[in-house]
Design a protein around this motif. Structure first.
Motif, mmCIF file in Angstrom:
data_model
loop_
_atom_site.group_PDB
_atom_site.id
_atom_site.type_symbol
_atom_site.label_atom_id
_atom_site.label_comp_id
_atom_site.label_asym_id
_atom_site.label_seq_id
_atom_site.Cartn_x
_atom_site.Cartn_y
_atom_site.Cartn_z
ATOM 1 N N LYS A 2 -18.944 -47.893 56.477
ATOM 2 C CA LYS A 2 -20.126 -48.540 57.079
ATOM 3 C C LYS A 2 -21.219 -47.513 57.371
ATOM 4 C CE LYS A 2 -18.165 -52.635 57.307
ATOM 5 N NZ LYS A 2 -18.553 -53.697 56.369
ATOM 6 N N ILE A 3 -20.811 -46.317 57.801
ATOM 7 C CA ILE A 3 -21.800 -45.256 58.060
ATOM 8 C C ILE A 3 -22.501 -44.879 56.754
ATOM 9 C CG2 ILE A 3 -22.086 -42.835 58.717
ATOM 10 C CD1 ILE A 3 -19.787 -43.223 60.726
ATOM 11 N N SER A 4 -21.712 -44.692 55.690
ATOM 12 C CA SER A 4 -22.279 -44.306 54.388
ATOM 13 C C SER A 4 -23.214 -45.389 53.844
ATOM 14 C CB SER A 4 -21.155 -44.049 53.383
ATOM 15 O OG SER A 4 -20.351 -42.976 53.800
ATOM 16 N N ARG A 5 -22.785 -46.638 53.956
ATOM 17 C CA ARG A 5 -23.615 -47.737 53.455
ATOM 18 C C ARG A 5 -24.922 -47.827 54.232
ATOM 19 N NH1 ARG A 5 -24.664 -52.368 51.029
ATOM 20 N NH2 ARG A 5 -25.257 -54.206 52.219
ATOM 21 N N ASN A 6 -24.842 -47.672 55.544
ATOM 22 C CA ASN A 6 -26.049 -47.734 56.362
ATOM 23 C C ASN A 6 -27.020 -46.608 56.006
ATOM 24 O OD1 ASN A 6 -27.131 -46.783 59.522
ATOM 25 N ND2 ASN A 6 -27.661 -48.777 58.695
ATOM 26 N N GLN A 7 -26.482 -45.415 55.782
ATOM 27 C CA GLN A 7 -27.336 -44.284 55.396
ATOM 28 C C GLN A 7 -28.017 -44.550 54.060
ATOM 29 O OE1 GLN A 7 -24.480 -41.085 55.551
ATOM 30 N NE2 GLN A 7 -25.060 -40.494 57.638
ATOM 31 N N GLU A 8 -27.251 -45.077 53.113
ATOM 32 C CA GLU A 8 -27.809 -45.386 51.796
ATOM 33 C C GLU A 8 -28.924 -46.426 51.900
ATOM 34 O OE1 GLU A 8 -24.549 -46.705 49.446
ATOM 35 O OE2 GLU A 8 -23.525 -44.758 49.470
ATOM 36 N N MET A 9 -28.678 -47.486 52.663
ATOM 37 C CA MET A 9 -29.672 -48.554 52.807
ATOM 38 C C MET A 9 -30.916 -48.055 53.523
ATOM 39 S SD MET A 9 -28.420 -51.130 51.244
ATOM 40 C CE MET A 9 -29.396 -52.526 51.801
ATOM 41 N N ARG A 10 -30.747 -47.174 54.488
ATOM 42 C CA ARG A 10 -31.905 -46.634 55.215
ATOM 43 C C ARG A 10 -32.769 -45.768 54.298
ATOM 44 N NH1 ARG A 10 -33.424 -46.071 60.296
ATOM 45 N NH2 ARG A 10 -32.423 -47.377 61.863
ATOM 46 N N ILE A 11 -32.118 -44.995 53.445
ATOM 47 C CA ILE A 11 -32.868 -44.145 52.512
ATOM 48 C C ILE A 11 -33.558 -45.001 51.441
ATOM 49 C CG2 ILE A 11 -32.624 -42.380 50.717
ATOM 50 C CD1 ILE A 11 -30.288 -41.228 52.424
ATOM 51 N N LYS A 12 -32.817 -45.983 50.938
ATOM 52 C CA LYS A 12 -33.326 -46.836 49.858
ATOM 53 C C LYS A 12 -34.476 -47.727 50.309
ATOM 54 C CE LYS A 12 -31.608 -49.995 46.299
ATOM 55 N NZ LYS A 12 -30.412 -50.718 45.789
ATOM 56 N N HIS A 13 -34.386 -48.210 51.567
ATOM 57 C CA HIS A 13 -35.407 -49.149 52.072
ATOM 58 C C HIS A 13 -36.047 -48.609 53.358
ATOM 59 C CE1 HIS A 13 -33.850 -52.062 49.190
ATOM 60 N NE2 HIS A 13 -32.634 -51.871 49.687
ATOM 61 N N ALA A 14 -36.465 -47.362 53.282
ATOM 62 C CA ALA A 14 -37.008 -46.697 54.475
ATOM 63 C C ALA A 14 -38.202 -47.424 55.081
ATOM 64 C CB ALA A 14 -37.394 -45.267 54.127
ATOM 65 N N ASP A 15 -38.994 -48.090 54.247
ATOM 66 C CA ASP A 15 -40.204 -48.769 54.727
ATOM 67 C C ASP A 15 -39.993 -50.258 54.999
ATOM 68 O OD1 ASP A 15 -41.622 -46.379 54.510
ATOM 69 O OD2 ASP A 15 -42.037 -46.753 52.386
ATOM 70 N N GLU A 16 -38.758 -50.715 54.810
ATOM 71 C CA GLU A 16 -38.466 -52.131 55.025
ATOM 72 C C GLU A 16 -37.226 -52.288 55.911
ATOM 73 O OE1 GLU A 16 -39.223 -54.699 51.315
ATOM 74 O OE2 GLU A 16 -38.621 -52.742 50.494
ATOM 75 N N PRO A 17 -37.392 -52.174 57.207
ATOM 76 C CA PRO A 17 -36.253 -52.238 58.135
ATOM 77 C C PRO A 17 -35.393 -53.492 57.978
ATOM 78 C CG PRO A 17 -38.223 -51.519 59.278
ATOM 79 C CD PRO A 17 -38.653 -51.933 57.909
ATOM 80 N N SER A 18 -36.024 -54.596 57.598
ATOM 81 C CA SER A 18 -35.259 -55.845 57.466
ATOM 82 C C SER A 18 -34.192 -55.742 56.378
ATOM 83 C CB SER A 18 -36.193 -57.015 57.155
ATOM 84 O OG SER A 18 -36.909 -56.775 55.953
ATOM 85 N N PHE A 49 -32.307 -53.068 55.702
ATOM 86 C CA PHE A 49 -31.098 -52.328 56.107
ATOM 87 C C PHE A 49 -30.521 -52.828 57.439
ATOM 88 C CE2 PHE A 49 -34.629 -49.401 57.430
ATOM 89 C CZ PHE A 49 -34.438 -49.441 58.803
ATOM 90 N N MET A 50 -31.119 -53.863 57.999
ATOM 91 C CA MET A 50 -30.674 -54.370 59.296
ATOM 92 C C MET A 50 -29.244 -54.912 59.236
ATOM 93 S SD MET A 50 -31.425 -54.444 62.373
ATOM 94 C CE MET A 50 -33.134 -53.920 62.171
ATOM 95 N N GLU A 51 -28.904 -55.580 58.143
ATOM 96 C CA GLU A 51 -27.559 -56.144 58.020
ATOM 97 C C GLU A 51 -26.487 -55.050 58.065
ATOM 98 O OE1 GLU A 51 -24.835 -58.764 54.917
ATOM 99 O OE2 GLU A 51 -26.997 -58.608 54.590
ATOM 100 N N SER A 52 -26.764 -53.938 57.383
ATOM 101 C CA SER A 52 -25.800 -52.829 57.379
ATOM 102 C C SER A 52 -25.651 -52.225 58.768
ATOM 103 C CB SER A 52 -26.240 -51.746 56.388
ATOM 104 O OG SER A 52 -27.399 -51.072 56.847
ATOM 105 N N GLU A 53 -26.714 -52.305 59.574
ATOM 106 C CA GLU A 53 -26.669 -51.773 60.923
ATOM 107 C C GLU A 53 -25.851 -52.670 61.845
ATOM 108 O OE1 GLU A 53 -30.596 -50.034 62.330
ATOM 109 O OE2 GLU A 53 -29.930 -48.883 60.595
ATOM 110 N N VAL A 54 -25.972 -53.964 61.651
ATOM 111 C CA VAL A 54 -25.164 -54.914 62.420
ATOM 112 C C VAL A 54 -23.685 -54.710 62.108
ATOM 113 C CG1 VAL A 54 -24.616 -57.355 62.747
ATOM 114 C CG2 VAL A 54 -27.009 -56.626 62.606
ATOM 115 N N GLU A 55 -23.385 -54.528 60.816
ATOM 116 C CA GLU A 55 -21.997 -54.301 60.405
ATOM 117 C C GLU A 55 -21.452 -53.001 60.997
ATOM 118 O OE1 GLU A 55 -22.157 -54.347 56.185
ATOM 119 O OE2 GLU A 55 -22.359 -56.537 56.033
#
Length: 372
Positions: free
Chosen positions: A54-70, A72-78
């Protein structure tokens, strides 16, 4: 009479029926209740692996969608949910050593530096639960908690914990709870591994943060807790007493206690706050350099004024003077010049000339006053 007896029998039957219904409801609730989850080694391994993913996925989503918080929000909830699941480990302290071997503490520490405060606070709450001394007291395992604390310290947990405190705005309820949990961890460490407190004051700005927090005028639970933590830090550690003094601590402490020169605490919690602050003063005055700082900050004169004011703080001031004057000529001279003897001597004959006469004290309290 027959009618009364019949009525009495009816009432007894109603009571019996109610009791039977109550028992049936309790039995039903017990049957429907989910069994308590007990952690074992295979489950712990699964949780650690899941957390890492979950940590790795969240990091990937944050990097991939740095300008679109919505995005990577799901990965953060998980991730948040996975951290919460890890609290089950607190029920099995005997597995803490395995948790350390699996690299769990490093992953948890990493989360304290997360951009999302909710994730960081969830990690703080997890460590608070894992180090809860009341829960650990029921466990026969001592190696596990010791290994856990050592691993946390090794991975810079203390530094990140205090850095995280600095970014929390207590106007938010979650942040307020996060501050309380952070202070609880420090309190837990004082029992699990007292030497970690010297590492805490060496590697972080915790002393400055505590003083800044104590200077906030409004009184609430976290302010009281800060006074307790400062007292714990200085209670038995000459190293921490010296560091408090070096952080301009004596002047700050005198500033804090001066607020109680002419007023009494409103309730028991404020009483505890005042006593904690004076206890910190007494602990720090065990060192000659802090005694000198108190003389320079006119602390001796302040304590004499408190004696003369006959408020709650008078008794605390007497105790501080006992420590301040010990083997210190400069302090003794200041005490005499401030009319300290003239203020003190009547107290031997009539304690109410110094202390509040309306305050009910046991013989033990009187004896302690006479000692000081």
């Amino acid at each position: 009479r027959k009618a009364a007896a019949a009525e009495e029998e009816d009432e007894e039957e109603e009571v019996e029926d109610a009791e039977e219904d109550g028992e049936m409801n309790i039995d039903k609730m017990l049957e429907e209740a989910e069994p308590a989850e007990i952690m074992d080694l295979p489950q712990l391994k699964r949780l650690v692996i899941a957390l890492e993913r979950k940590i790795s996925r969240n990091q990937e989503m944050r990097i991939k969608h740095a300008d679109e918080p919505s995005r990577f929000m799901e990965s953060e909830v998980e991730l948040f949910e996975e951290i919460s699941k890890m609290q089950t480990l607190a029920t099995a302290p005997e597995l803490y050593s395995e948790f350390v071997k699996l690299g769990g503490p490093a992953k948890v520490v990493q989360l304290l530096d997360h951009e999302n405060n909710d994730i960081a606070l969830a990690a703080v709450e997890l460590v608070m639960e894992l180090t809860d001394t009341e829960a650990l007291a029921e466990s026969e395992s001592e190696e596990g908690p010791t290994a856990l604390v050592a691993a946390l310290v090794e991975h810079a947990f203390l530094e990140l914990l205090v850095r995280n405190l600095a970014r929390l705005d207590e106007a938010d309820d979650d942040a307020q709870k996060g501050v309380y949990n952070s202070l609880s961890i420090i309190e837990n460490l004082s029992e699990l591994q007292p030497e970690a407190l010297e590492t805490l004051t060496e590697k972080t700005d915790i002393i400055s943060w505590l003083f800044k927090r104590l200077l906030v005028k409004t009184f609430e639970q976290n302010k009281l807790f800060c006074s307790e933590i400062l007292s714990i830090l200085c209670q038995t550690s000459a190293v921490n007493q010296r560091r408090v003094g070096a952080a301009d601590g004596m002047d700050r402490l005198l500033q804090l206690v001066a607020a109680w020169k002419k007023k009494d605490p409103k309730d028991g919690e404020e009483v505890e706050l005042v006593e904690n602050l004076f206890n910190v003063l007494c602990s720090c005055l065990m060192l000659p350099e802090n005694q000198a700082a108190m003389v320079e900050g006119e602390g001796v004169e302040l304590m004499v004024l408190m004696l003369q004011a006959r408020k709650f703080a008078a008794r605390c001031a007497l105790k501080v003077l006992d420590y301040a004057l010990l083997r210190n000529t400069a302090s003794c001279q200041r005490f005499v010049n401030a009319m300290g003897l003239k203020t003190l001597f009547p107290g031997f004959l009539r304690p109410s000339s110094i202390f509040q006469s309306k305050q009910k004290e046991g013989r033990g309290g009187v004896r302690e006053d006479e000692e000081h």
